[in-house]
Design an enzyme around this catalytic site. Structure first.
Site, PDB file in Angstrom:
ATOM      1  N   GLU A   1       0.827  -1.211   0.000  1.00 15.14           N
ATOM      2  CA  GLU A   1       0.000   0.000   0.000  1.00 15.14           C
ATOM      3  C   GLU A   1       0.861   1.260   0.000  1.00 15.14           C
ATOM      4  OE1 GLU A   1      -2.344  -1.596   3.334  1.00 15.14           O
ATOM      5  OE2 GLU A   1      -4.118  -1.049   2.167  1.00 15.14           O
TER       6      GLU A   1
ATOM      7  N   GLU B   1      -3.806  -9.518   3.895  1.00 15.34           N
ATOM      8  CA  GLU B   1      -4.574  -9.197   5.102  1.00 15.34           C
ATOM      9  C   GLU B   1      -5.660 -10.216   5.430  1.00 15.34           C
ATOM     10  OE1 GLU B   1      -3.558  -7.020   2.858  1.00 15.34           O
ATOM     11  OE2 GLU B   1      -2.887  -5.169   3.817  1.00 15.34           O
TER      12      GLU B   1
HETATM   13  N1  T1G Z   1       4.256  -7.228  12.027  1.00 12.59           N
HETATM   14  C1  T1G Z   1       4.963  -7.560  13.133  1.00 12.59           C
HETATM   15  N2  T1G Z   1       5.845  -8.553  13.173  1.00 12.59           N
HETATM   16  C2  T1G Z   1       6.025  -9.252  12.048  1.00 12.59           C
HETATM   17  C3  T1G Z   1       5.321  -8.980  10.859  1.00 12.59           C
HETATM   18  C4  T1G Z   1       4.406  -7.894  10.869  1.00 12.59           C
HETATM   19  N3  T1G Z   1       3.718  -7.557   9.779  1.00 12.59           N
HETATM   20  N4  T1G Z   1       5.729  -9.847   9.917  1.00 12.59           N
HETATM   21  C5  T1G Z   1       6.637 -10.615  10.489  1.00 12.59           C
HETATM   22  N5  T1G Z   1       6.821 -10.281  11.767  1.00 12.59           N
HETATM   23  C6  T1G Z   1       7.778 -10.862  12.726  1.00 12.59           C
HETATM   24  C7  T1G Z   1       7.523 -12.334  12.953  1.00 12.59           C
HETATM   25  O1  T1G Z   1       6.591 -12.519  13.990  1.00 12.59           O
HETATM   26  C8  T1G Z   1       8.901 -12.809  13.328  1.00 12.59           C
HETATM   27  O2  T1G Z   1       9.131 -12.428  14.670  1.00 12.59           O
HETATM   28  C9  T1G Z   1       9.819 -11.966  12.462  1.00 12.59           C
HETATM   29  O3  T1G Z   1       9.045 -10.814  12.100  1.00 12.59           O
HETATM   30  C10 T1G Z   1      10.295 -12.655  11.213  1.00 12.59           C
HETATM   31  O4  T1G Z   1       9.163 -13.176  10.530  1.00 12.59           O
HETATM   32  C11 T1G Z   1      -2.679  -1.580   6.896  1.00 12.59           C
HETATM   33  C12 T1G Z   1      -3.531  -4.073   8.121  1.00 12.59           C
HETATM   34  C13 T1G Z   1       7.216 -10.773   5.857  1.00 12.59           C
HETATM   35  C14 T1G Z   1       7.044 -12.870   4.460  1.00 12.59           C
HETATM   36  O5  T1G Z   1       0.513 -10.358   6.740  1.00 12.59           O
HETATM   37  O6  T1G Z   1       4.238 -13.046   5.909  1.00 12.59           O
HETATM   38  O7  T1G Z   1      -0.371  -4.595   6.538  1.00 12.59           O
HETATM   39  O8  T1G Z   1       9.371 -14.634  15.653  1.00 12.59           O
HETATM   40  O9  T1G Z   1       9.882 -15.564  10.633  1.00 12.59           O
HETATM   41  O10 T1G Z   1      10.010 -16.137   7.011  1.00 12.59           O
HETATM   42  O11 T1G Z   1      -3.492  -3.044   5.262  1.00 12.59           O
HETATM   43  O12 T1G Z   1       6.812 -12.597   8.178  1.00 12.59           O
HETATM   44  O13 T1G Z   1      11.388 -13.307  15.015  1.00 12.59           O
HETATM   45  O14 T1G Z   1       9.957 -12.565  16.932  1.00 12.59           O
HETATM   46  O15 T1G Z   1       7.858 -14.829   9.267  1.00 12.59           O
HETATM   47  O16 T1G Z   1      11.401 -14.062   6.435  1.00 12.59           O
HETATM   48  C15 T1G Z   1       0.144  -7.683   6.399  1.00 12.59           C
HETATM   49  C16 T1G Z   1       3.150 -11.090   7.575  1.00 12.59           C
HETATM   50  C17 T1G Z   1       0.025  -7.093   7.752  1.00 12.59           C
HETATM   51  C18 T1G Z   1       2.862 -10.256   6.379  1.00 12.59           C
HETATM   52  C19 T1G Z   1       8.804 -12.637   6.261  1.00 12.59           C
HETATM   53  N6  T1G Z   1       1.400  -8.365   6.322  1.00 12.59           N
HETATM   54  N7  T1G Z   1       4.527 -11.549   7.558  1.00 12.59           N
HETATM   55  O17 T1G Z   1       8.910 -14.035   6.414  1.00 12.59           O
HETATM   56  O18 T1G Z   1      10.227 -14.172   8.578  1.00 12.59           O
HETATM   57  S1  T1G Z   1      -1.514  -6.308   7.971  1.00 12.59           S
HETATM   58  C20 T1G Z   1       1.486  -9.658   6.490  1.00 12.59           C
HETATM   59  C21 T1G Z   1       4.968 -12.517   6.732  1.00 12.59           C
HETATM   60  C22 T1G Z   1      -1.382  -4.892   7.120  1.00 12.59           C
HETATM   61  C23 T1G Z   1      -2.499  -2.869   6.206  1.00 12.59           C
HETATM   62  C24 T1G Z   1      -2.538  -3.979   7.085  1.00 12.59           C
HETATM   63  C25 T1G Z   1       6.382 -12.929   6.873  1.00 12.59           C
HETATM   64  C26 T1G Z   1       7.343 -12.306   5.858  1.00 12.59           C
HETATM   65  P1  T1G Z   1      10.027 -13.282  15.640  1.00 12.59           P
HETATM   66  P2  T1G Z   1       9.227 -14.550   9.772  1.00 12.59           P
HETATM   67  P3  T1G Z   1      10.221 -14.661   7.077  1.00 12.59           P
END
Ligand code: T1G
Length: 695
Positions: A105, A125
């Site tokens: 976004e 999301e």
């Molecule tokens: N927020 C906070 N922490 C996050 C995070 C996030 N979005 N994504 C990952 N982490 C933490 C995770 O818990 C872990 O922590 C560490 O980062 C490494 O992650 C306004 C509402 C990006 C593809 O759904 O899919 O945007 O365990 O082991 O394999 O519309 O993380 O080390 O303490 O998974 O390299 C939308 C979610 C959010 C993406 C990386 N975004 N993340 O994968 O590492 S909603 C998502 C992932 C949003 C807007 C809205 C994956 C990754 P710890 P990891 P990875």
């Protein structure tokens, strides 16, 4: 504290760098930093164009999920993005690895979009029970048209840069050198005096009734009770007849609505526990052993599946069978599995040929395992047979080789103690089909060395599986809990519910399948064998599903014979009146007058049995934390992800109400219902299961 967003200038190019490891999530400091950096760029008279990029592994992983449920902090992401878009000088998003959710976004708020090869561009999301909340539902369709945007927001699946270029989501694919590519693009745009190009100023997408109907038909089949995909589609459709400010307000209202749902809470719990599950003090800082050569003993469905999983991830496999014909058959099974992987685009034809030609070896001589780093046996479930295999492995394997058993219930301590190197022995309980199912139970025996456990977790990661640490007991975490909730289901059948009613109540609850459809899929011989095995120490008060034994004796083994609890044409089963007759007779023989069960009662009893046994499993440290149970049921047992797992479900119901349910069930069935001491303790302390997940 260092700032997670910095602004600097090279020549006429402003460089806005986001550094907020591990995934550059858009927490409050990043949002404020982006605002400040855009302002600095606007004020910088020397700068003609700016590039936003992410330092580290990826561009931006989205909003900071850990802020959800907490009071919102300014500035708001949608407003930050609006300000980027309103910047009077052009801004480029330069993306690498992943631009997800709020990350994409932010890029949509920029005027030009560049992605490195392999970048995942997506709005995931819905997989968290929400929808894009920072303009994604409004800007995406203005670039891609309605149909593509609806598909992206409702599936949550990312697109490749190639696909993104084709649908108009990005403008260019780089060569792979993020900063060089970004600066070259910026210089080009400067030279052309390229204008700002706000997506919000682009025409609204055209309404498309066919696409809207098609996506709804798809969701009716795939969403299975999850509400956010349809809400996301509706928000995208709003872009057709509203300008951006109104569309954003509509999106925001839907977003807030989704934020309040229990589904959102369940899915975010699932997200975090899947990442926490591998974090175990016993392997913290422990170096795993090297793994490149894998041995598999037994080429049946399970052994061939395990071999396939390893081969697909680039490991060399030597598979041992009893004779040449069995070895050939195993090779054919693996070739079939690889063929299916090609059809699912997980493998190329050349990849398959290389595997079958080079990385897979089949043999009949255990001596071929002398160089194996890890051997997994998947032979017949019988202690004497397993011990004989382990004796052979003890003889031929090199020192330090890990010797693993895929048993689903046998005592791994007994296996380990039968050989000279118990510290190298571990359970690796795969789920069938092993190259598809996500779950791997890592069963740690009394003597298992910590670096063996660490290697098992490293292997799981390499295989793309979710590993859960389990202790030794009959059935470990998953099958032990299953046998208890399945018993609760059988008791309901005896009391008056039909298998079909039970399955339907549970699929309505969100399970992928009910217990009787699962039994038909697994084969009714499996349950029969389990009952036989346990017959010797069975309590006389236990309900034996005599109808299930009868089905077995009639050769009705489930899907594979076309009949089981259901009659099958293909994979679809219809209830069979003959089964009902068997059950009616069993009730009459037991002197039971059947009663009716509501859907709600079926679900509550089934879930109460699951949670109660799970509480015992946690108390006995078979599972170390409630989250290990949740991950097991989510990854291996078709538990609805949006309910977060049985322990999360129990917390959300309130443990006190669950306990009082159990006390009332105990009145009509005192033999079966004994609330677990852990559950009673948590109720007394007004605590949740989740309180035991901390740390
Ligand atoms: N927020 C906070 N922490 C996050 C995070 C996030 N979005 N994504 C990952 N982490 C933490 C995770 O818990 C872990 O922590 C560490 O980062 C490494 O992650 C306004 C509402 C990006 C593809 O759904 O899919 O945007 O365990 O082991 O394999 O519309 O993380 O080390 O303490 O998974 O390299 C939308 C979610 C959010 C993406 C990386 N975004 N993340 O994968 O590492 S909603 C998502 C992932 C949003 C807007 C809205 C994956 C990754 P710890 P990891 P990875």
């Amino acid at each position: 504290m260092t700032h997670p967003v910095t602004y600097e200038r090279e020549g006429r190019i402003g460089l806005i760098r986001i550094e907020n490891g591990p995934v550059n999530a858009l927490g409050q400091a990043v949002r404020a930093g982006l605002d400040a950096a855009i302002e600095a760029f606007i004020q910088d008279g020397e700068a003609g164009i700016a590039v936003i990029y992410g330092a580290g592994r990826l561009f931006i992983g989205g909003a900071d999920i850990s802020e959800f449920g907490k009071p919102p902090q300014d500035p708001w992401l949608p407003e930050v993005i609006n300000r980027i878009e309103a910047c009077p000088k052009p801004v480029i998003a330069a993306m690498h690895s992943a631009a997800l959710g709020g990350g994409l976004e932010v890029a949509l708020g920029c005027h030009y979009r560049l992605a490195m090869p392999g970048t995942k561009l997506g709005l995931p999301e819905v997989t968290l029970g929400i929808l894009p909340g920072a303009g994604g539902t409004q800007r995406t369709p203005r670039l891609t048209g309605l149909a593509k945007a609806m598909e992206m927001v409702s599936s949550g699946a990312p697109v490749t840069p190639e696909a993104a270029l084709e649908i108009g989501l990005i403008d260019r694919i780089g060569t792979g050198d993020l900063l060089e590519d970004a600066k070259a693009y910026a210089s080009e745009l400067l030279a052309q005096a390229a204008p700002v190009r706000p997506v919000s100023a682009m025409p609204r997408p055209a309404a498309d009734a066919t696409a809207s109907a098609t996506i709804r038909a798809t969701l009716a089949k795939t969403a299975r009770g999850l509400v956010s995909p349809l809400a996301a589609v509706e928000a995208v459709e709003a872009a057709c007849d509203q300008d951006l400010p109104e569309g954003l307000a509509f999106e925001r209202a839907k977003f807030q609505e989704m934020m309040q749902t229990p589904q959102r809470e369940g899915l975010i719990h699932a997200f975090f526990i899947e990442r926490k599950v591998a974090r175990l003090p016993e392997i913290d800082g422990i170096e795993p052993r090297t793994l490149s050569q894998i041995g598999v003993i037994g080429g049946g469905t399970m052994g061939a599946g395990i071999a396939t999983a390893a081969l697909l991830r680039g490991l060399s496999v030597t598979l041992i069978e009893q004779d040449g014909a069995a070895a050939e058959k195993a090779r054919d099974t693996i070739a079939g599995n690889l063929g299916a992987a090609i059809r699912r685009s997980k493998l190329t034809e050349e990849g398959r040929d290389a595997i079958l030609g080079r990385t897979l070896a089949t043999a009949t001589d255990y001596g071929e395992l002398k160089n194996a780093d890890l051997v997994i046996e998947a032979v017949f479930e019988d202690m004497a047979v397993k011990k004989a295999v382990f004796a052979e492995l003890d003889r031929v394997c090199k020192p330090g080789a890990i010797l693993a058993t895929n048993t689903s219930y046998l005592d791994i301590n007994e296996i380990a103690n039968s050989i000279s190197r118990p510290a190298d022995v571990i359970g690796l309980h795969f789920f069938s089909p092993a190259h598809v199912m996500k779950l791997l139970e890592v069963v740690v025996a009394d003597e298992t060395a910590p670096d063996v456990t660490a290697t098992a977790f490293a292997l799981a990661k390499r295989l793309g599986k979710v590993a859960v640490r389990a202790g030794v007991c009959d059935g470990f975490i998953g099958n032990r809990i299953l046998s208890h909730y399945r018993a609760a289901a059988d008791r309901m059948v005896l009391a008056g519910a039909s298998p079909f009613e039970i399955d339907r109540a549970l699929t309505d609850f969100g399970f992928a399948m009910g217990p009787y459809a699962v039994a038909d899929l697994a084969g009714l011989d499996i349950g029969y064998m389990t009952r036989q095995r346990k017959a010797a120490d069975r309590d006389p008060q236990e309900v034996v599903p005599v109808w299930a034994d009868e089905l077995y004796h009639l050769g009705r083994l489930g899907q594979k014979t076309g009949r089981g609890y259901y009659i099958y044409e293909g994979r679809k089963g219809t209830p069979d009146p003959e089964v009902d007759e068997m059950i009616v007779k069993a009730r009459a023989d037991a002197g039971i007058t059947p009663r009716t069960f509501t859907k709600d009662e079926i679900v509550r009893r089934y879930m109460a049995a699951m949670v109660n046994e799970a509480a015992r499993v946690v108390e006995e440290e078979i599972a170390q934390r409630p989250l290990d149970v949740d991950v097991t049921l989510l990854a291996g047992y078709g538990f609805p992800r949006y309910r977060g797992g049985p322990m999360k479900w129990a917390d959300m119901q309130g443990l006190e109400s669950l306990l009082s349910d159990m006390e009332s069930y105990a009145q009509d069935d005192p033999y079966f219902w004994h609330p677990a001491p852990l559950l009673m303790r948590l109720v007394a302390e007004e605590q949740t299961f989740d309180s035991l997940n901390a740390g």
